[in-house]
Structures are given as C-alpha cells and as structure tokens.
Write an enzyme that holds these catalytic residues in place. Structure first.
Site, short mmCIF file in Angstrom:
data_model
loop_
_atom_site.label_atom_id
_atom_site.label_comp_id
_atom_site.label_asym_id
_atom_site.label_seq_id
_atom_site.Cartn_x
_atom_site.Cartn_y
_atom_site.Cartn_z
N ARG A 1 19.56 10.55 -3.32
CA ARG A 1 20.57 11.60 -3.18
C ARG A 1 21.68 11.22 -2.20
O ARG A 1 22.84 11.60 -2.39
CB ARG A 1 19.89 12.91 -2.78
CG ARG A 1 19.06 13.46 -3.93
CD ARG A 1 18.53 14.85 -3.72
NE ARG A 1 17.92 15.37 -4.96
CZ ARG A 1 17.28 16.52 -5.05
NH1 ARG A 1 17.17 17.31 -3.99
NH2 ARG A 1 16.78 16.90 -6.21
N ASP B 1 2.30 -0.42 12.10
CA ASP B 1 2.18 -1.71 12.78
C ASP B 1 3.42 -2.60 12.69
O ASP B 1 3.31 -3.82 12.78
CB ASP B 1 0.98 -2.48 12.22
CG ASP B 1 1.09 -2.73 10.72
OD1 ASP B 1 1.99 -2.15 10.07
OD2 ASP B 1 0.26 -3.49 10.19
N GLY C 1 0.82 -1.21 0.00
CA GLY C 1 0.00 0.00 0.00
C GLY C 1 0.85 1.26 0.00
O GLY C 1 1.89 1.31 0.65
N THR D 1 4.09 2.69 5.86
CA THR D 1 2.72 2.20 5.93
C THR D 1 1.92 3.08 6.86
O THR D 1 2.41 3.46 7.93
CB THR D 1 2.67 0.74 6.42
OG1 THR D 1 1.33 0.39 6.76
CG2 THR D 1 3.54 0.52 7.65
N ILE D 2 0.70 3.40 6.48
CA ILE D 2 -0.12 4.25 7.34
C ILE D 2 -0.58 3.50 8.59
O ILE D 2 -1.03 4.12 9.56
CB ILE D 2 -1.35 4.80 6.59
CG1 ILE D 2 -2.32 3.70 6.19
CG2 ILE D 2 -0.91 5.63 5.38
CD1 ILE D 2 -3.64 4.21 5.63
N ASP D 3 -0.45 2.16 8.61
CA ASP D 3 -0.95 1.37 9.74
C ASP D 3 -0.07 1.45 10.98
O ASP D 3 -0.53 1.09 12.08
CB ASP D 3 -1.09 -0.10 9.33
CG ASP D 3 -2.21 -0.32 8.34
OD1 ASP D 3 -3.15 0.50 8.32
OD2 ASP D 3 -2.15 -1.29 7.57
N MET E 1 -9.06 3.15 8.38
CA MET E 1 -8.25 2.00 7.98
C MET E 1 -7.54 1.40 9.19
O MET E 1 -7.24 2.08 10.17
CB MET E 1 -7.24 2.40 6.91
CG MET E 1 -7.86 2.52 5.53
SD MET E 1 -6.64 2.80 4.23
CE MET E 1 -7.62 2.35 2.80
N GLY E 2 -7.27 0.12 9.09
CA GLY E 2 -6.62 -0.62 10.16
C GLY E 2 -7.18 -2.02 10.26
O GLY E 2 -7.93 -2.34 11.17
N ARG E 3 -6.83 -2.85 9.27
CA ARG E 3 -7.35 -4.22 9.25
C ARG E 3 -6.86 -5.02 10.45
O ARG E 3 -7.61 -5.75 11.08
CB ARG E 3 -6.93 -4.91 7.94
CG ARG E 3 -7.47 -6.33 7.76
CD ARG E 3 -6.89 -6.94 6.51
NE ARG E 3 -5.44 -7.00 6.59
CZ ARG E 3 -4.63 -7.11 5.53
NH1 ARG E 3 -5.14 -7.14 4.33
NH2 ARG E 3 -3.32 -7.16 5.69
N GLY F 1 5.32 -1.86 3.96
CA GLY F 1 4.82 -2.41 5.22
C GLY F 1 5.25 -3.83 5.47
O GLY F 1 6.32 -4.26 5.01
N ASP F 2 4.41 -4.59 6.18
CA ASP F 2 4.83 -5.93 6.60
C ASP F 2 5.02 -6.88 5.42
O ASP F 2 5.93 -7.71 5.42
CB ASP F 2 3.85 -6.51 7.62
CG ASP F 2 2.42 -6.59 7.10
OD1 ASP F 2 2.12 -6.03 6.04
OD2 ASP F 2 1.59 -7.25 7.77
N LYS G 1 -25.54 14.34 26.37
CA LYS G 1 -24.74 14.54 25.17
C LYS G 1 -25.68 14.53 23.97
O LYS G 1 -26.46 13.60 23.79
CB LYS G 1 -23.70 13.43 25.03
CG LYS G 1 -22.49 13.61 25.94
CD LYS G 1 -21.28 12.85 25.40
CE LYS G 1 -20.04 13.20 26.19
NZ LYS G 1 -18.82 12.62 25.59
N ARG H 1 1.21 -5.29 -5.55
CA ARG H 1 1.35 -6.50 -4.74
C ARG H 1 1.66 -7.63 -5.72
O ARG H 1 1.11 -7.67 -6.82
CB ARG H 1 0.07 -6.77 -3.96
CG ARG H 1 -0.32 -5.59 -3.06
CD ARG H 1 -1.51 -5.91 -2.17
NE ARG H 1 -2.03 -4.70 -1.53
CZ ARG H 1 -1.55 -4.17 -0.41
NH1 ARG H 1 -0.51 -4.73 0.18
NH2 ARG H 1 -2.09 -3.09 0.12
N ALA I 1 -13.51 11.47 20.35
CA ALA I 1 -14.54 10.45 20.14
C ALA I 1 -15.09 9.92 21.46
O ALA I 1 -14.39 9.86 22.48
CB ALA I 1 -13.98 9.29 19.32
#
Length: 327
Positions: free
Chosen positions: A28, A133, A14, A129-131, A173-175, A105-106, A217, A75, A190
């Site tokens: 560079r 992890d 990803g 990776t944005i995860d 995201m975050g499987r 990522g992984d 609330k 991939r 939240a």
C-alpha cells in the site's frame, strides 16, 4: 539511480507472525507513491521459477491479523549458486522489477546482500524472524508474538507442575539465539534458563535445583533454547533425573507452535512501520540496508553489519535477573 517503477516484495526462510502486516504496508505504501508492486511467491525459489503476482491495494485486504505469509516462503539452495542468482536476476528484469523488499531472517538477508553486490538492483531488508537475532534492530517481526505464545504455554504448564511435585523442562526455539528463552524465562518465572550463548554445566544446574529443593520449592520450570550446548531438553532431563530425584521430571517441546498464530499488536505496528519505511527508503535512493527499530526510532543498518553475529549480544542485565529473581 534510475526511477523505480515496480517493487518486488517477498518473504523467505522461516515464517513469522506479522509478515502479512508487513507485506500489506509495503504494497500500500508503494501504490500510494505511484509504484507498481509484484509479489514474489516462495521467496528466492519463486524468483527462480518466475512465480510473480501483480498486486494492488485490495490484494492485501483483511490480512493484517493473519499469521504465516500470503506470499508463502521457502528455503532455496539453488539461489546461492552463481547460476541460480543469475537466473533469478534475469527473471526479475523480465518482470520489470526495479527494486526489492525482502522480509525474513539472516538467510534472507545473506541472499539479499549477495544479490545487491552482484547486480545493480536496489534492495531493502526487513527483519522478519521469531529469533530476534539480527544486529541493528531491537526487535524483529514475530519475536513478540512468539514469546507471548511461549508464555501462555508456560503459564499452563506451571499450573500442572504446581499441582504435583514436578519439574518441567520446556524447550523453545532458538538454534543460535537465546532471545525467546531469556525473555520467556523471566516473564514466566522460570527457575533456570539455558541459552546457546552461555554454557551451563549439568553440575551447575543441579546445584541450583538442589538449592531450590532445600528452599521448599515444590515445582520448577527450566527453559531450554533448542540450540543449548547441553543437547536439548530431553537429554538434560535424563541427566538431571540420574543425579537428582527430588522432582518428577517432565519435558515439553513447544516446537513450531511458536511460529503460528495471530500477530500481537506490537508486531503488527512494528511490521507496518518497517514495511512503510523500506519502500520510502528505496524511493529516496537507499539500498543494501536493513530497516530496523532502535529505541522507538526507525533506523538503517548496512546488511553486512546486520549479519555480523559478533555484534549481536543478549542483554546482560536480563541474564543476571534470571538467577536473582528465581530464588
């Protein structure tokens, strides 16, 4: 170890904001050190197809601010076969590539580990990776930008939630990792955060929301990591609606919006530090390592250790804070 004359650099899996800044640093730094660079387009797929690009310092001009990756990414299941990995290695040697810098990522790290164990080619991995992890680095390239993208969306969603008597389930995201959900939940205020790492029952969630309703609330935000065991934001929203009608329930799936956009200053600096370090570690004779950031120091972690999921843990204090700060 033989002298390194040409380094191959590629992105795989990803995409993540900051990958271009990292490519720039690798290219560079290598050229500054008198080493040639070959960009490998589309990751392991490009290795199999000999999709190589001879790069110079100008090849990476004006890309530090761009999201995505100029080397493209893909991939590649074929690479994981014995025939595929052997073909990739032959192509690398034909191109004269002596060492590799892998950004991803992984899945990218697993491929790099397998290649380095099978063949005598030095490899350094950079966590992109944005995860967030991978064990061994406090932050991965793209994570900060992705989280800020989520926060911008949550802030806008809260405006409309507060204008009505609404509850929004926001899926991020975050499987397998709840890192984005956890930090976005805290910084976005939240009322609840649902993570793959922690099983939250529907009754527990409704109990929390009922308390919020009793405390007057008038709106509520629930952050759901896509890998949450409850089944995702739509299923959760439906089950909550069936048992709890205080709020008008809406669902927002942020999806691949989180992967794009110009990288934050933090991600640009992180990517530059790790790309610079990866090349220098290769030239020092290191291999089979992931270059990461611990505290404010660049650190190396063996690839086998970086991929050990049992070592990766979410911060317990942050998980405790979610319920405390949302009263």
């Amino acid at each position: 170890m033989t002298k390194i004359n040409k380094i191959g650099v590629f992105t795989s899996g990803g995409d993540a904001p900051g990958m271009n800044a990292c490519i720039r640093a690798v290219v560079r730094t290598a050229i500054f050190s008198g080493v040639e660079v070959s960009g490998i387009r589309r990751g392991y797929q490009g290795m199999l197809e000999s999709d190589f690009w001879t790069m110079n310092a100008r090849s990476v001009g004006n890309i530090i601010h761009l999201g995505g990756t100029i080397l493209k990414t893909a991939r590649c299941l074929e690479f994981m076969t014995d025939e595929g990995i052997e073909k990739a290695y032959r192509n690398l040697k034909s191109e004269g590539i002596d060492a590799l810098v892998a950004i991803g990522g992984d899945g990218t790290a697993k491929g790099a580990l397998r290649l380095s164990e099978r063949f005598d080619i030095p490899i350094m991995c950079i966590p992109g990776t944005i995860d967030n992890d991978l064990y061994g680095s406090d932050f991965t390239i793209g994570y900060d930008t992705a989280t800020n993208t989520v926060i911008e969306a949550i802030d806008k969603i809260r405006d409309t939630a507060a204008s009505h008597n609404r509850m929004f389930f926001v899926e991020v995201m975050g499987r397998d990792s709840g890192c984005i959900a956890l930090r976005a939940g805290i910084s976005g205020g939240a009322e609840a955060v649902l993570l793959p790492e922690v099983e939250t029952g529907i009754d527990e969630l409704i109990s929390k929301l009922s308390i919020d309703a009793k405390n007057k609330k008038t709106s509520s935000i629930v952050i759901v990591a896509e890998g949450d065991k409850s089944g995702g934001a739509y299923q959760l929203a439906q089950r909550v609606t069936e048992k709890f009608d205080y709020y008008d329930v809406k669902v927002t799936i942020l999806g691949h919006l989180q992967r794009g956009g110009s990288p934050s200053s933090f991600d640009r600096v992180l990517a530059s530090r790790l790309g610079y370090a990866a090349v220098n570690e290769l030239l020092r004779g290191n291999s089979g390592q992931m270059v990461g950031l611990r505290g404010n120091t660049v650190a190396l972690t063996p690839l086998s250790e970086a991929l050990n999921a049992s070592k990766f843990k979410l911060e317990e204090d942050l998980m405790e804070m979610v319920s405390v700060l949302s009263i």
